[in-house]
Every structure is written in structure tokens, then in C-alpha cells.
Design an enzyme around this catalytic site. Sequence first.
Site, PDB file in Angstrom:
ATOM      1  N   TYR A 151      19.522   7.140  24.258  1.00  0.00           N
ATOM      2  CA  TYR A 151      20.841   7.467  23.704  1.00  0.00           C
ATOM      3  C   TYR A 151      21.911   7.315  24.785  1.00  0.00           C
ATOM      4  O   TYR A 151      22.940   6.662  24.572  1.00  0.00           O
ATOM      5  CB  TYR A 151      20.834   8.899  23.173  1.00  0.00           C
ATOM      6  CG  TYR A 151      22.143   9.326  22.557  1.00  0.00           C
ATOM      7  CD1 TYR A 151      22.497   8.914  21.272  1.00  0.00           C
ATOM      8  CD2 TYR A 151      23.030  10.141  23.252  1.00  0.00           C
ATOM      9  CE1 TYR A 151      23.697   9.298  20.701  1.00  0.00           C
ATOM     10  CE2 TYR A 151      24.240  10.535  22.696  1.00  0.00           C
ATOM     11  CZ  TYR A 151      24.571  10.108  21.416  1.00  0.00           C
ATOM     12  OH  TYR A 151      25.772  10.489  20.858  1.00  0.00           O
ATOM     13  N   LYS A 155      25.024   4.595  24.922  1.00  0.00           N
ATOM     14  CA  LYS A 155      26.439   4.981  24.939  1.00  0.00           C
ATOM     15  C   LYS A 155      27.138   4.468  26.196  1.00  0.00           C
ATOM     16  O   LYS A 155      28.332   4.156  26.168  1.00  0.00           O
ATOM     17  CB  LYS A 155      26.572   6.491  24.805  1.00  0.00           C
ATOM     18  CG  LYS A 155      26.107   7.025  23.438  1.00  0.00           C
ATOM     19  CD  LYS A 155      26.926   6.445  22.293  1.00  0.00           C
ATOM     20  CE  LYS A 155      26.569   7.084  20.960  1.00  0.00           C
ATOM     21  NZ  LYS A 155      27.383   6.537  19.844  1.00  0.00           N
TER      22      LYS A 155
HETATM   23  N1  NAD Z   1      28.010  15.237  17.315  1.00  0.00           N
HETATM   24  C1  NAD Z   1      28.141  15.102  18.627  1.00  0.00           C
HETATM   25  O1  NAD Z   1      28.043  16.071  19.404  1.00  0.00           O
HETATM   26  C2  NAD Z   1      28.407  13.742  19.215  1.00  0.00           C
HETATM   27  C3  NAD Z   1      28.740  13.668  20.571  1.00  0.00           C
HETATM   28  C4  NAD Z   1      28.996  12.435  21.133  1.00  0.00           C
HETATM   29  C5  NAD Z   1      28.935  11.292  20.361  1.00  0.00           C
HETATM   30  N2  NAD Z   1      28.589  11.371  19.056  1.00  0.00           N
HETATM   31  C6  NAD Z   1      28.529  10.126  18.284  1.00  0.00           C
HETATM   32  O2  NAD Z   1      29.397  10.224  17.172  1.00  0.00           O
HETATM   33  C7  NAD Z   1      28.962   9.314  16.170  1.00  0.00           C
HETATM   34  C8  NAD Z   1      28.917  10.045  14.851  1.00  0.00           C
HETATM   35  O3  NAD Z   1      27.906  11.039  14.927  1.00  0.00           O
HETATM   36  P1  NAD Z   1      27.991  12.437  14.191  1.00  0.00           P
HETATM   37  O4  NAD Z   1      27.925  13.476  15.235  1.00  0.00           O
HETATM   38  O5  NAD Z   1      29.107  12.443  13.215  1.00  0.00           O
HETATM   39  O6  NAD Z   1      26.567  12.455  13.497  1.00  0.00           O
HETATM   40  P2  NAD Z   1      26.131  12.178  11.987  1.00  0.00           P
HETATM   41  O7  NAD Z   1      24.659  12.056  12.041  1.00  0.00           O
HETATM   42  O8  NAD Z   1      26.749  13.163  11.103  1.00  0.00           O
HETATM   43  O9  NAD Z   1      26.800  10.763  11.665  1.00  0.00           O
HETATM   44  C9  NAD Z   1      26.219   9.535  12.001  1.00  0.00           C
HETATM   45  C10 NAD Z   1      26.235   8.681  10.742  1.00  0.00           C
HETATM   46  O10 NAD Z   1      25.772   7.372  11.068  1.00  0.00           O
HETATM   47  C11 NAD Z   1      25.000   6.930   9.986  1.00  0.00           C
HETATM   48  N3  NAD Z   1      24.100   5.855  10.416  1.00  0.00           N
HETATM   49  C12 NAD Z   1      23.043   5.931  11.239  1.00  0.00           C
HETATM   50  N4  NAD Z   1      22.471   4.733  11.361  1.00  0.00           N
HETATM   51  C13 NAD Z   1      23.196   3.868  10.593  1.00  0.00           C
HETATM   52  C14 NAD Z   1      23.109   2.492  10.316  1.00  0.00           C
HETATM   53  N5  NAD Z   1      22.154   1.724  10.844  1.00  0.00           N
HETATM   54  N6  NAD Z   1      24.020   1.944   9.471  1.00  0.00           N
HETATM   55  C15 NAD Z   1      24.973   2.708   8.909  1.00  0.00           C
HETATM   56  N7  NAD Z   1      25.124   4.010   9.153  1.00  0.00           N
HETATM   57  C16 NAD Z   1      24.240   4.590   9.984  1.00  0.00           C
HETATM   58  C17 NAD Z   1      24.230   8.159   9.526  1.00  0.00           C
HETATM   59  O11 NAD Z   1      23.737   8.002   8.201  1.00  0.00           O
HETATM   60  C18 NAD Z   1      25.272   9.245   9.664  1.00  0.00           C
HETATM   61  O12 NAD Z   1      25.968   9.473   8.475  1.00  0.00           O
HETATM   62  C19 NAD Z   1      27.618   8.771  16.633  1.00  0.00           C
HETATM   63  O13 NAD Z   1      27.798   7.495  17.216  1.00  0.00           O
HETATM   64  C20 NAD Z   1      27.193   9.764  17.698  1.00  0.00           C
HETATM   65  O14 NAD Z   1      26.319   9.203  18.642  1.00  0.00           O
HETATM   66  C21 NAD Z   1      28.331  12.571  18.451  1.00  0.00           C
END
Ligand code: NAD
Length: 260
Positions: A151, A155
Site C-alpha cells: 500500500y 501511494k
Molecule cells: N481512509 C483513510 O484513512 C485513507 C487515508 C489515506 C488515503 N486513503 C485513500 O483514499 C481513497 C479512498 O478510500 P476510502 O478511505 O474512501 O475507502 P473506501 O474503501 O470507502 O473507498 C474506496 C472505494 O474504491 C472502490 N474500489 C476499489 N477497487 C476498485 C476498482 N478496481 N475499481 C473501482 N472501484 C474500486 C471501493 O469499492 C470503494 O468504494 C483510497 O485510494 C485510499 O487508499 C484513505
Amino acid sequence: MSLAGRVALVTGAAGGIGRASARALAARGAAVLAVDLRDPTATADLIHADGGRAEALALDCATEAGTGAMVARALDIFGRLDVLHANAGISGPLNPDLTVSAADFAEILRVNLIGPWLAIRAALPQLKPGAAIVCTASVAGLRAGAGGIPYSASKAGVINLVQSTAAALAGTGIRVNAVAPGLIETPMTAPLYADARARGREGRIGQLNPLRRGGEAGEVAEVVAFLASDAASYINGQVVVVDGGLSASLPFAPRPAGGS
Ligand SMILES: NC(=O)c1ccc[n+]([C@@H]2O[C@H](COP(=O)([O-])OP(=O)(O)OC[C@H]3O[C@@H](n4cnc5c(N)ncnc54)[C@H](O)[C@@H]3O)[C@@H](O)[C@H]2O)c1
């Protein structure tokens, strides 16, 4: 920060940050295509309830066919594309796992890094000067300690993807930036929050950052909407960290009160 008349495509829009970003972009006047592997209709419904324009599309945003289809759909429905928020992502194991298989590593790179690249590549022929691309990176891409090895590496790749793409797009008037969230309460982090709550330790969430709390998806979405808008017209190739100050300081062990 108006996005009136613009069309935005958000991937991962059924999830926490993607849904909040789709709503924030729509609230500023953009018509939004919400795309996710899971059905993102609920996100489009929320935007309709807010009085905005949105459509939903369920597909894999990390394949050439999927990214081609989502851009074609945006053009079919709304006639243009101005904003891409490449946000879909998966976490994999949260703790460093030195035995992770090559297949699991490759899948995380496929979704988190190759997916945004494919989305950018599919969108570019439609983007005109003034268009904006925003990718969701993570503080895990800046340094270790905020996720598993695949991961974090994925990133870090996203951070360089926006830098390299911004440089490659010199002279086009198209901007490419990233947001790097810290700990945000979303479905991705739900197990961590649930575990803390079950142990009565909710108050310890986010205690390593100077704001001493976890973040909300809307706090990331506001930055995405800013970067997507003309208000950010001279910001390009950058990573905007949204982490309550976590990455601004090194961890330290405070002295006990009264200790020497
Ligand atoms: N939540 C956190 O603390 C956090 C921190 C840093 C970065 N992020 C990043 O933010 C972004 C959103 O994550 P989130 O926290 O909202 O989590 P989340 O799991 O709610 O959202 C991620 C979404 O991506 C979709 N997804 C996954 N694989 C996919 C694919 N191949 N095609 C289409 N859709 C796909 C999932 O179905 C999900 O709805 C991600 O890139 C995550 O790595 C999140």
C-alpha cells in the site's frame, strides 16, 4: 471555487472519500459521474437530493476497458470532461507483512497505481486547458508506518505519478495534483475504528497528530474540490497533505510529568 458548467468523474465514488468528493464537486456546480466497482447509485442519489447532477456507473476502474468505458460514459451523458478525481483504492493488510505474495502485491499496485494512470490516460484526450486531475495518494506514500508495504509503495508511486504527469503535460494547461490523507473514518478504516470503539479506546484515535483526532471524508473532499477548481490555477504537480499535522513531526516519547 465554482465548478459550474464543468463535468467531473470520480472513481471509488461509492466509498468514503470518493462519495464526499463527488458531493463536494457537485455542490460547486459540476455534473458528476460517480464510478466504483460497487454500485455507486447511492452517491448519485445523495447528489440529486442536494439538487445536483450526477450519474452512477459500476465497473473496475483499474483496467483499460473500464477506464475507457467510464470516460466514454461521461462524454455520452454530459458531453465533456473537465475534472478527474482518481481515488479508487484498496488497503491490503494494514500492518507491514514481509511475506506478502507477489500476486497480492501486484493487485494493490494494479488498483492503487496503475488504475489512476489508466484513468489519466483515458481522460487526457478529452481534457482541455483549465482541466484538473486529482489523485488520492496517502501519507503512507510519504513515509513508513501508515500502512502495509504494498500500500505504502503504491501511494509513493501515486505521488510520483502526479509529478511526472504534470511535467509531461507541460504547456497543455492541464494541472495534476494529489491529496494525501492521514487517518480518515471511511469504510476502509472502519475495522480500525470498530476495534478501537470495542476496546473503549475511541479517544486514542488520531492521538499521534497535533489535532489529536481522526479526519472526516469531507475534510479531504474540500481540498479535492479546491484543487479541481480555478482557485488552484497555479498549483500543479503537488501533493497536499490532509492529516491534522501527523506528517509534520517525528514521533517522540514525552517526559512523564514531574520527571527529569
Ligand atoms: N481512509 C483513510 O484513512 C485513507 C487515508 C489515506 C488515503 N486513503 C485513500 O483514499 C481513497 C479512498 O478510500 P476510502 O478511505 O474512501 O475507502 P473506501 O474503501 O470507502 O473507498 C474506496 C472505494 O474504491 C472502490 N474500489 C476499489 N477497487 C476498485 C476498482 N478496481 N475499481 C473501482 N472501484 C474500486 C471501493 O469499492 C470503494 O468504494 C483510497 O485510494 C485510499 O487508499 C484513505
